[in-house]
Scaffold this motif. Sequence first.
Motif, PDB file in Angstrom:
ATOM      1  N   PHE A   1      -7.769 -25.379 -21.587  1.00  0.00           N
ATOM      2  CA  PHE A   1      -6.657 -26.278 -21.885  1.00  0.00           C
ATOM      3  C   PHE A   1      -6.189 -26.152 -23.335  1.00  0.00           C
ATOM      4  O   PHE A   1      -5.380 -26.968 -23.794  1.00  0.00           O
ATOM      5  CB  PHE A   1      -7.074 -27.726 -21.614  1.00  0.00           C
ATOM      6  N   GLY A   2      -6.680 -25.167 -24.056  1.00  0.00           N
ATOM      7  CA  GLY A   2      -6.285 -25.000 -25.446  1.00  0.00           C
ATOM      8  C   GLY A   2      -6.883 -26.044 -26.365  1.00  0.00           C
ATOM      9  O   GLY A   2      -6.261 -26.412 -27.369  1.00  0.00           O
ATOM     10  N   CYS A   3      -8.084 -26.510 -26.056  1.00  0.00           N
ATOM     11  CA  CYS A   3      -8.746 -27.548 -26.848  1.00  0.00           C
ATOM     12  C   CYS A   3     -10.085 -27.034 -27.356  1.00  0.00           C
ATOM     13  O   CYS A   3     -10.558 -25.962 -26.951  1.00  0.00           O
ATOM     14  CB  CYS A   3      -8.941 -28.822 -26.024  1.00  0.00           C
ATOM     15  N   GLN A   4     -10.687 -27.802 -28.221  1.00  0.00           N
ATOM     16  CA  GLN A   4     -11.990 -27.470 -28.778  1.00  0.00           C
ATOM     17  C   GLN A   4     -12.844 -28.725 -28.843  1.00  0.00           C
ATOM     18  O   GLN A   4     -12.324 -29.846 -28.925  1.00  0.00           O
ATOM     19  CB  GLN A   4     -11.864 -26.868 -30.182  1.00  0.00           C
TER      20      GLN A   4
ATOM     21  N   PHE B   1     -21.392 -27.513 -23.139  1.00  0.00           N
ATOM     22  CA  PHE B   1     -21.019 -27.853 -21.764  1.00  0.00           C
ATOM     23  C   PHE B   1     -19.580 -28.368 -21.708  1.00  0.00           C
ATOM     24  O   PHE B   1     -18.805 -28.009 -20.815  1.00  0.00           O
ATOM     25  CB  PHE B   1     -21.996 -28.902 -21.229  1.00  0.00           C
ATOM     26  N   THR B   2     -19.203 -29.204 -22.684  1.00  0.00           N
ATOM     27  CA  THR B   2     -17.840 -29.739 -22.730  1.00  0.00           C
ATOM     28  C   THR B   2     -16.834 -28.677 -23.136  1.00  0.00           C
ATOM     29  O   THR B   2     -15.702 -28.647 -22.642  1.00  0.00           O
ATOM     30  CB  THR B   2     -17.782 -30.924 -23.709  1.00  0.00           C
ATOM     31  N   GLU B   3     -17.236 -27.783 -24.021  1.00  0.00           N
ATOM     32  CA  GLU B   3     -16.301 -26.779 -24.522  1.00  0.00           C
ATOM     33  C   GLU B   3     -15.925 -25.761 -23.446  1.00  0.00           C
ATOM     34  O   GLU B   3     -14.857 -25.143 -23.530  1.00  0.00           O
ATOM     35  CB  GLU B   3     -16.902 -26.073 -25.733  1.00  0.00           C
ATOM     36  N   MET B   4     -16.771 -25.573 -22.442  1.00  0.00           N
ATOM     37  CA  MET B   4     -16.403 -24.681 -21.346  1.00  0.00           C
ATOM     38  C   MET B   4     -15.165 -25.180 -20.611  1.00  0.00           C
ATOM     39  O   MET B   4     -14.359 -24.388 -20.118  1.00  0.00           O
ATOM     40  CB  MET B   4     -17.579 -24.540 -20.371  1.00  0.00           C
ATOM     41  N   ALA B   5     -15.006 -26.500 -20.531  1.00  0.00           N
ATOM     42  CA  ALA B   5     -13.808 -27.061 -19.911  1.00  0.00           C
ATOM     43  C   ALA B   5     -12.665 -27.215 -20.904  1.00  0.00           C
ATOM     44  O   ALA B   5     -11.507 -27.339 -20.495  1.00  0.00           O
ATOM     45  CB  ALA B   5     -14.132 -28.424 -19.290  1.00  0.00           C
ATOM     46  N   ALA B   6     -12.961 -27.208 -22.202  1.00  0.00           N
ATOM     47  CA  ALA B   6     -11.920 -27.433 -23.205  1.00  0.00           C
ATOM     48  C   ALA B   6     -11.076 -26.190 -23.452  1.00  0.00           C
ATOM     49  O   ALA B   6      -9.851 -26.283 -23.619  1.00  0.00           O
ATOM     50  CB  ALA B   6     -12.558 -27.906 -24.514  1.00  0.00           C
ATOM     51  N   TRP B   7     -11.701 -25.018 -23.484  1.00  0.00           N
ATOM     52  CA  TRP B   7     -10.972 -23.796 -23.842  1.00  0.00           C
ATOM     53  C   TRP B   7      -9.812 -23.486 -22.901  1.00  0.00           C
ATOM     54  O   TRP B   7      -8.735 -23.084 -23.363  1.00  0.00           O
ATOM     55  CB  TRP B   7     -11.940 -22.617 -23.907  1.00  0.00           C
TER      56      TRP B   7
ATOM     57  N   GLY C   1      -7.723 -24.679 -39.377  1.00  0.00           N
ATOM     58  CA  GLY C   1      -8.665 -25.573 -38.722  1.00  0.00           C
ATOM     59  C   GLY C   1      -8.118 -26.944 -38.406  1.00  0.00           C
ATOM     60  O   GLY C   1      -8.887 -27.865 -38.114  1.00  0.00           O
ATOM     61  N   VAL C   2      -6.796 -27.101 -38.442  1.00  0.00           N
ATOM     62  CA  VAL C   2      -6.185 -28.390 -38.136  1.00  0.00           C
ATOM     63  C   VAL C   2      -6.197 -28.604 -36.626  1.00  0.00           C
ATOM     64  O   VAL C   2      -5.907 -27.690 -35.851  1.00  0.00           O
ATOM     65  CB  VAL C   2      -4.749 -28.460 -38.689  1.00  0.00           C
ATOM     66  N   MET C   3      -6.538 -29.817 -36.201  1.00  0.00           N
ATOM     67  CA  MET C   3      -6.583 -30.168 -34.790  1.00  0.00           C
ATOM     68  C   MET C   3      -5.689 -31.369 -34.534  1.00  0.00           C
ATOM     69  O   MET C   3      -5.280 -32.082 -35.459  1.00  0.00           O
ATOM     70  CB  MET C   3      -8.020 -30.474 -34.354  1.00  0.00           C
ATOM     71  N   GLU C   4      -5.382 -31.611 -33.263  1.00  0.00           N
ATOM     72  CA  GLU C   4      -4.555 -32.736 -32.838  1.00  0.00           C
ATOM     73  C   GLU C   4      -5.348 -33.592 -31.862  1.00  0.00           C
ATOM     74  O   GLU C   4      -5.961 -33.085 -30.927  1.00  0.00           O
ATOM     75  CB  GLU C   4      -3.268 -32.236 -32.169  1.00  0.00           C
ATOM     76  N   GLY C   5      -5.304 -34.884 -32.088  1.00  0.00           N
ATOM     77  CA  GLY C   5      -6.045 -35.761 -31.186  1.00  0.00           C
ATOM     78  C   GLY C   5      -6.588 -36.983 -31.914  1.00  0.00           C
ATOM     79  O   GLY C   5      -5.920 -37.532 -32.793  1.00  0.00           O
TER      80      GLY C   5
ATOM     81  N   ALA D   1     -10.517 -32.150 -29.229  1.00  0.00           N
ATOM     82  CA  ALA D   1      -9.166 -32.233 -29.771  1.00  0.00           C
ATOM     83  C   ALA D   1      -8.384 -30.997 -29.358  1.00  0.00           C
ATOM     84  O   ALA D   1      -8.958 -29.984 -28.941  1.00  0.00           O
ATOM     85  CB  ALA D   1      -9.188 -32.369 -31.293  1.00  0.00           C
ATOM     86  N   ARG D   2      -7.069 -31.085 -29.488  1.00  0.00           N
ATOM     87  CA  ARG D   2      -6.182 -29.999 -29.075  1.00  0.00           C
ATOM     88  C   ARG D   2      -5.821 -29.121 -30.264  1.00  0.00           C
ATOM     89  O   ARG D   2      -5.582 -29.617 -31.372  1.00  0.00           O
ATOM     90  CB  ARG D   2      -4.910 -30.578 -28.450  1.00  0.00           C
ATOM     91  N   SER D   3      -5.776 -27.827 -30.032  1.00  0.00           N
ATOM     92  CA  SER D   3      -5.363 -26.890 -31.077  1.00  0.00           C
ATOM     93  C   SER D   3      -3.846 -26.918 -31.207  1.00  0.00           C
ATOM     94  O   SER D   3      -3.134 -26.936 -30.197  1.00  0.00           O
ATOM     95  CB  SER D   3      -5.832 -25.472 -30.742  1.00  0.00           C
TER      96      SER D   3
END
Length: 364
Positions: A76-79, A68-74, A117-121, A105-107
């Motif tokens: 914005f370039g996030c996961q 549910f959260t990932e639908m809003a994350a993609w 697989g590194v993320m930012e956040g 977190a942000r890609s």
Amino acid sequence: MAQYWDSSLDNYYDRPATPQPESSGGDPMDVDDGKPTQSEMVTMYTGRRTGAGHEMPEDIREETIRSFTEMAAWPFGCQASMPTLPPRLTVRTLLFPIRQSFGAARSPKDRQLARKGVMEGPLFTGQCRPETTFRGADEKPGSGVSEVCDLYREVGAMLLAAQERAREGMTEVKPGEGKWWATRPRWGGAPNDGIEGDANNSDEQPATAAESGKQDAGGSGSRKRSKHGHAAGPGSRRSGNGRRLSNSERWKQVQPGPSVWDKRMTYMQIGKIQDSPFDDIYMVSSINHHLAILHLRVHRRYLDMLTTGESEWPAGTDSTGQGWDELRLRRTRWYDVLDGGERVEAFQGVWRIFHYLMRRREGS
């Protein structure tokens, strides 16, 4: 989730425990007087659910809220992904285990880092809990022990997210790094065989080479892996040549404790107001078939005092009158995930969190 919580199609009815035999139509061998016999009645169910709500596996709720959260994350370039290390809140020299279902977190813009697989956040965190009972029959709403413990779980997860965001620009110091007990040999450098020496002084017979080989072969194949993908048990560390370390070799190792930082996370305070000692922490909290959005405002000095016991940040208050030693927690109402209107309203709230944290700053 609906197979355990959706009660809109529930239908209960009573029927005899054993069906009545059909009439034989005047059989001369039938000596029954024809009167119906009283049989035990049982309650039957027809509907959508296949089990009670408290029987639902935990991963169903976690995967539902994370998706549910990932639908809003993609957009914005996030996961929204599960943690790769066991979440632990640092309180000076103590590490408290924290329930953390996923983190947003942000890609990175660098493709090479993104492929690794590194993320930012992190941007915010998510927590799903299997508890379904929060107060006893004689406890008033808001005063139940389980209610208070549930609130502590939420605050602990948000403080962990605040600690991770505050690591921006910092270098990790492993537990015990630079301490004498993590650098100097044991017993002042005197020779000591450790576990092997204790075994030789005991009455137990040492295992033969064949028996030890069988144990190693059986143990290497039967070792289970934990939820976070690491081999369980003390034998997970290996030496440089790939050989499994013996108990004596592991005992003789003198080194700092394991790292608590995620190597695949570039810690950043994305969305934080510049030149402000306060950080806004958000979390998606879920119980039963509901979710709520929480907001916690925490001072940097509070985090430093919690983590190390000392801080260089001055004590002060902001325009709202919140002091550095205060935590202000706000939450939305609980949204029913099975209700279409409330689900849309909750999705709008998650979308606004991404929109606020991913806003363009001045000069960037």
